[in-house]
Design a protein around this motif. Structure first.
Motif, short mmCIF file in Angstrom:
data_model
loop_
_atom_site.label_atom_id
_atom_site.label_comp_id
_atom_site.label_asym_id
_atom_site.label_seq_id
_atom_site.Cartn_x
_atom_site.Cartn_y
_atom_site.Cartn_z
N THR A 56 7.89 7.59 8.43
CA THR A 56 6.49 7.57 8.84
C THR A 56 6.09 8.97 9.29
O THR A 56 6.93 9.79 9.63
N ARG A 70 4.18 -1.66 7.82
CA ARG A 70 3.78 -2.31 6.58
C ARG A 70 4.62 -3.55 6.34
O ARG A 70 5.77 -3.63 6.76
N VAL A 77 -0.67 -2.91 5.03
CA VAL A 77 -0.35 -1.88 6.00
C VAL A 77 -1.18 -2.12 7.25
O VAL A 77 -2.33 -2.57 7.17
N CYS A 94 -8.05 3.05 4.53
CA CYS A 94 -6.67 2.92 4.10
C CYS A 94 -6.52 3.53 2.70
O CYS A 94 -7.50 3.64 1.95
#
Length: 120
Positions: A56, A70, A77, A94
């Motif tokens: 991440t 997610r 997500v 997103c």
């Protein structure tokens, strides 16, 4: 392929919100998913991205306050936003890199945006 974002709203400073974004349609695989935001008069910026729970990345301004996750089974997500500040006010979008079919190259898709307003 469509990305449908939800969860925005009005929250007081210090409060929390959870954004969700579900991908639907013809999906063979999804590599990276992420959240961007655009405040009035500013450029769109990356908030957080995720390939896996072990991979991440976050903008410095949200580290320690926001958490991205997610659910690969649901092609979804999430963005958990805590300790929200007025400066977090923006439209949140997103984004995902998706292969629609096994024969496709990854394509980049955007959701429609959801407004987050942090105000007392």
């Amino acid at each position: 392929v469509q990305l449908q974002a939800s969860g925005g709203g009005l929250v007081r400073p210090g409060g929390s919100l959870r954004l969700s974004c579900a991908a639907s349609g013809s999906i063979f695989s999804i590599r990276e998913m992420g959240w961007y935001r655009q405040a009035p008069g500013k450029q769109r910026e990356l908030v957080a991205g995720i390939i896996s729970s072990a991979s991440t990345n976050y903008a410095d301004s949200v580290k320690g306050r926001f958490t991205i996750s997610r659910d690969s089974a649901k092609n979804t997500v999430y963005l958990q936003m805590n300790s929200l500040e007025p400066e977090d006010t923006a439209v949140y979008y997103c984004n995902a890199d998706i292969r629609p079919t096994i024969a496709s190259i990854p394509l980049n898709y955007w959701g429609q945006g959801t407004l987050v307003t942090v105000s007392s």
